[in-house]
Scaffold this motif. Structure first.
Motif, PDB file in Angstrom:
ATOM      1  N   ASN A 348       0.697  -0.883   0.391  1.00 46.09           N
ATOM      2  CA  ASN A 348       0.139  -0.028   0.143  1.00 46.09           C
ATOM      3  C   ASN A 348       0.971   0.804  -0.047  1.00 46.09           C
ATOM      4  N   GLY A 349       2.267   1.160  -0.146  1.00 48.99           N
ATOM      5  CA  GLY A 349       2.934   2.423  -0.608  1.00 48.99           C
ATOM      6  C   GLY A 349       3.552   2.719   0.700  1.00 48.99           C
ATOM      7  N   GLU A 350       3.086   1.605   1.504  1.00 52.92           N
ATOM      8  CA  GLU A 350       4.411   2.459   3.323  1.00 52.92           C
ATOM      9  C   GLU A 350       5.862   1.887   2.965  1.00 52.92           C
ATOM     10  N   LEU A 351       6.679   2.818   3.535  1.00 55.43           N
ATOM     11  CA  LEU A 351       7.857   2.499   3.499  1.00 55.43           C
ATOM     12  C   LEU A 351       8.649   3.019   5.361  1.00 55.43           C
ATOM     13  N   THR A 352       9.838   1.774   5.131  1.00 55.46           N
ATOM     14  CA  THR A 352      10.639   1.664   6.265  1.00 55.46           C
ATOM     15  C   THR A 352      11.544   1.725   5.335  1.00 55.46           C
ATOM     16  N   HIS A 353      12.834   1.717   6.528  1.00 50.90           N
ATOM     17  CA  HIS A 353      14.218   1.512   6.382  1.00 50.90           C
ATOM     18  C   HIS A 353      14.666   1.363   7.018  1.00 50.90           C
ATOM     19  N   ASP A 493      21.400   5.844  -1.992  1.00 51.78           N
ATOM     20  CA  ASP A 493      20.413   4.749  -3.345  1.00 51.78           C
ATOM     21  C   ASP A 493      19.725   4.350  -3.652  1.00 51.78           C
ATOM     22  N   THR A 494      19.185   3.897  -2.106  1.00 53.94           N
ATOM     23  CA  THR A 494      17.946   2.887  -2.427  1.00 53.94           C
ATOM     24  C   THR A 494      16.424   3.694  -2.432  1.00 53.94           C
ATOM     25  N   PHE A 495      17.021   5.040  -1.984  1.00 54.33           N
ATOM     26  CA  PHE A 495      15.349   5.340  -2.047  1.00 54.33           C
ATOM     27  C   PHE A 495      15.811   5.882  -3.538  1.00 54.33           C
ATOM     28  N   ALA A 496      16.873   6.310  -4.134  1.00 50.95           N
ATOM     29  CA  ALA A 496      16.946   6.221  -5.587  1.00 50.95           C
ATOM     30  C   ALA A 496      16.296   5.330  -6.363  1.00 50.95           C
ATOM     31  N   MET A 497      16.674   3.715  -5.955  1.00 53.40           N
ATOM     32  CA  MET A 497      15.790   2.919  -6.316  1.00 53.40           C
ATOM     33  C   MET A 497      14.729   2.348  -6.500  1.00 53.40           C
ATOM     34  N   ILE A 498      13.852   3.296  -5.581  1.00 55.41           N
ATOM     35  CA  ILE A 498      12.528   3.726  -5.366  1.00 55.41           C
ATOM     36  C   ILE A 498      11.656   4.460  -6.598  1.00 55.41           C
ATOM     37  N   ARG A 499      12.545   5.496  -6.093  1.00 56.25           N
ATOM     38  CA  ARG A 499      11.907   6.309  -7.433  1.00 56.25           C
ATOM     39  C   ARG A 499      12.077   5.818  -9.140  1.00 56.25           C
ATOM     40  N   ILE A 500      12.840   5.592  -9.161  1.00 57.14           N
ATOM     41  CA  ILE A 500      12.947   5.016 -10.914  1.00 57.14           C
ATOM     42  C   ILE A 500      12.064   3.733 -10.836  1.00 57.14           C
ATOM     43  N   LEU A 510       2.813   6.913  -6.394  1.00 56.34           N
ATOM     44  CA  LEU A 510       4.481   6.122  -5.957  1.00 56.34           C
ATOM     45  C   LEU A 510       5.387   7.153  -6.161  1.00 56.34           C
ATOM     46  N   ARG A 511       5.139   7.982  -7.263  1.00 58.12           N
ATOM     47  CA  ARG A 511       6.894   8.766  -7.823  1.00 58.12           C
ATOM     48  C   ARG A 511       6.835   9.656  -6.595  1.00 58.12           C
ATOM     49  N   HIS A 512       5.987  10.670  -6.496  1.00 56.42           N
ATOM     50  CA  HIS A 512       6.129  11.392  -5.514  1.00 56.42           C
ATOM     51  C   HIS A 512       6.406  11.000  -3.564  1.00 56.42           C
ATOM     52  N   LEU A 513       7.451   9.946  -3.969  1.00 60.66           N
ATOM     53  CA  LEU A 513       6.715   9.313  -2.420  1.00 60.66           C
ATOM     54  C   LEU A 513       7.662   9.913  -1.463  1.00 60.66           C
ATOM     55  N   PRO A 514       7.557  10.289  -0.160  1.00 64.42           N
ATOM     56  CA  PRO A 514       8.915  10.837  -0.010  1.00 64.42           C
ATOM     57  C   PRO A 514       9.710  10.008   1.304  1.00 64.42           C
ATOM     58  N   ASP A 515      10.806   9.642   1.288  1.00 63.19           N
ATOM     59  CA  ASP A 515      11.767   9.159   2.102  1.00 63.19           C
ATOM     60  C   ASP A 515      11.024   8.792   3.318  1.00 63.19           C
TER      61      ASP A 515
END
Length: 517
Positions: A348-353, A493-500, A510-515
């Motif tokens: 659902n677009g939830e992001l963790t790191h 690097d990994t957040f860039a991969m998510i956006r790509i 999800l194109r403008h998903l914030p970190d």
């Protein structure tokens, strides 16, 4: 007077060092500039690092060949050439071992890495060992030993043999400062002794070149990076016409016909290349560069990613390598991972790191492996950018730590590479023929950039930061600063991969998903 000429050139034959003769073997223009305009030389960071590696291997070699510490080192930087050469000739009357002794004859001079006494009585003489940080013998190493042998023998040194000591990349460091086995020798005596006529020709040609008032007219080309990067490349390139769309932007030039064409003088711009000579990817680069248009096969990219459903992980590693290993169980030049970043993207677009960074100075490998397994879980795709690198590191960890081997191999099997998907389905002229993440990110996601990062903005800088941070003399405040830089860089690097991924997968939501965090 321009940069290309000098006001006065002596007619007295110049004594050429070994390095100058090897410069000639690469390019006449390089030799001329080395002699007359050394101020124009600008070595790259990679070249400077190779010098540091060479010094580290040389120091280790001296300990291996002189375990008792009874040898003598000639320091030409401290003593100066005349004094160093004079002392060297005196030392050659001793029993050795000798390090960096020099000799001059036949119009050239050279300094030997290692000289060892051999034989007795009438058979007494010296055995020379040239030490290289490479893992295999290259043609320019053979040229090196040919020059060394010629100059030494011309100077009257009773040289009986010459060998090249290189690094054994399969050797595993047992620890305890025991480096026996790190170096293996290749005997090059017969070959080096048999090339005296060649070396004489090189010296004569070199002296002819340096007598010229103006620099030789040699265009830049593939030779500028072979066998090593030339520090005058930027200067030489600045003297040439500037192409609007340089042919160097063509990716992976492999066919003989195309290579031959690109080496011809005057072939500078993509517009000059016949479409029939290009493969699909090269043609795409040419077409869209000249048209200043974006190629994006959105349906194809989405279809390629469709089998790999969320939730998913996105991971990136940072590694360090040492020519002379410092941790038991590791090999020369083995890439040792010390950091990873792992973003997890839910359905659902939830992001963790989660991140890992070990700056203790101890071998980070086992802690890295266990933390990586915990971060990636046991199911779902794991996206990377350039799969071969991460896959190799994971499988090496599996070999080193059998207890975690099965889990690590399962993780390796879950890797999904974004690079070939981007390369097959997307191209922006700003990429200039490259699909590196540093090129693709600003093209696809212009609002994201590495430029805002402090300190560490690319992989080489990350390695330098790691080495500095783990050095015992680094103050805690500086170590904390470097730690923050490394964490921010790897995380991007990994957040860039998510956006790509969001662009390639057609996930507009999800194109403008914030970190996160």
């Amino acid at each position: 007077m321009t940069n290309r000429e000098v006001s006065q050139v002596t007619t007295v034959p110049r004594v050429l060092s070994k390095s100058k003769l090897l410069a000639l073997r690469q390019c006449e223009r390089r030799l001329w500039l080395e002699v007359h305009r050394p101020d124009l030389r600008a070595d790259s960071a990679a070249t400077e690092k190779s010098f540091q590696i060479g010094h580290a291997v040389g120091d280790t070699a001296r300990r291996l060949y002189d375990p008792a510490g009874a040898g003598t080192l000639v320091d030409v930087q401290a003593e100066g050439f005349p004094a160093a050469l004079q002392r060297s000739m005196a030392l050659l009357q001793s029993t050795g071992p000798l390090f960096e002794v020099g000799y001059s004859a036949g119009g050239a001079l050279a300094f030997a890495d290692i000289m060892l006494r051999t034989g007795q009585g009438r058979d007494a003489g010296w055995r020379m060992v040239e030490v290289k940080a490479a893992t295999e013998v290259k043609d320019y190493h053979r040229d090196d030993t040919a020059v060394q042998a010629f100059v030494a023998r011309s100077a009257g040194v009773p040289l009986k043999a010459i060998a090249l000591a290189r690094i054994d990349s399969k050797w595993v460091y047992p620890g305890g400062d025991d480096y026996q086995g790190l170096l293996v020798e290749e005997d090059l005596t017969d070959e080096a002794f048999g090339r005296e006529a060649e070396v004489r020709d090189w010296i004569a040609a070199g002296q002819s070149v340096v007598r010229q008032r103006t620099e030789p007219a040699v265009a830049t080309g593939a030779h500028c990076g072979q066998p090593y990067a030339c520090g005058f490349h930027d200067y030489c390139r600045a003297q040439e016409p500037v192409a609007a769309h340089p042919v160097e932007w063509l990716p992976r030039v492999q066919t003989k016909v195309l290579k031959a064409l690109l080496e011809q003088p005057g072939i500078l711009d993509l517009a000059q290349i016949d479409d029939a000579l290009l493969n699909d990817k090269q043609l795409r680069v040419k077409t869209h560069t000249l048209a200043n248009s974006v190629y994006f096969d959105a349906p194809g990219a989405a279809a390629a990613l469709q089998p790999h459903r969320l939730p998913a992980c996105f991971i990136d590693f940072e590694t360090v390598q040492f020519a002379v290993p410092i941790w038991a169980g590791t090999r020369p030049y083995q890439q040792i991972p010390f950091q990873f970043s792992a973003h997890r993207l839910g359905a659902n677009g939830e992001l963790t790191h989660q991140g890992f960074l070990d700056l203790s100075g101890a071998d980070p490998s086992l802690r890295f492996a266990t933390a990586l397994l915990a971060a990636c879980g046991e199911s779902g795709p794991v996206f990377v950018y350039n799969k071969g690198f991460e896959s190799a590191r994971i499988n090496e960890l599996a070999e080193r730590f059998p207890r975690h081997g099965p889990a690590l191999r399962r993780l390796s099997e879950r890797l999904v590479d974004l690079l070939p998907i981007a390369a097959a389905h997307y191209y922006h002229p700003s990429q200039q023929g490259s699909w590196s993440i540093k090129r693709v990110l600003p093209a696809m996601v212009p609002e994201l950039s590495y430029d805002h990062l402090a300190g560490v903005q690319e992989g080489g800088a990350a390695v330098d930061a790691y080495v500095e941070a783990t050095h015992p003399a680094t103050p805690p405040s500086r170590k904390a600063e470097l730690e923050a830089q490394l964490l921010a860089y790897c995380r991007l690097d990994t957040f860039a991969m998510i956006r790509i991924w969001s662009v390639l997968a057609g996930r507009a939501d999800l194109r403008h998903l914030p970190d996160c965090g």
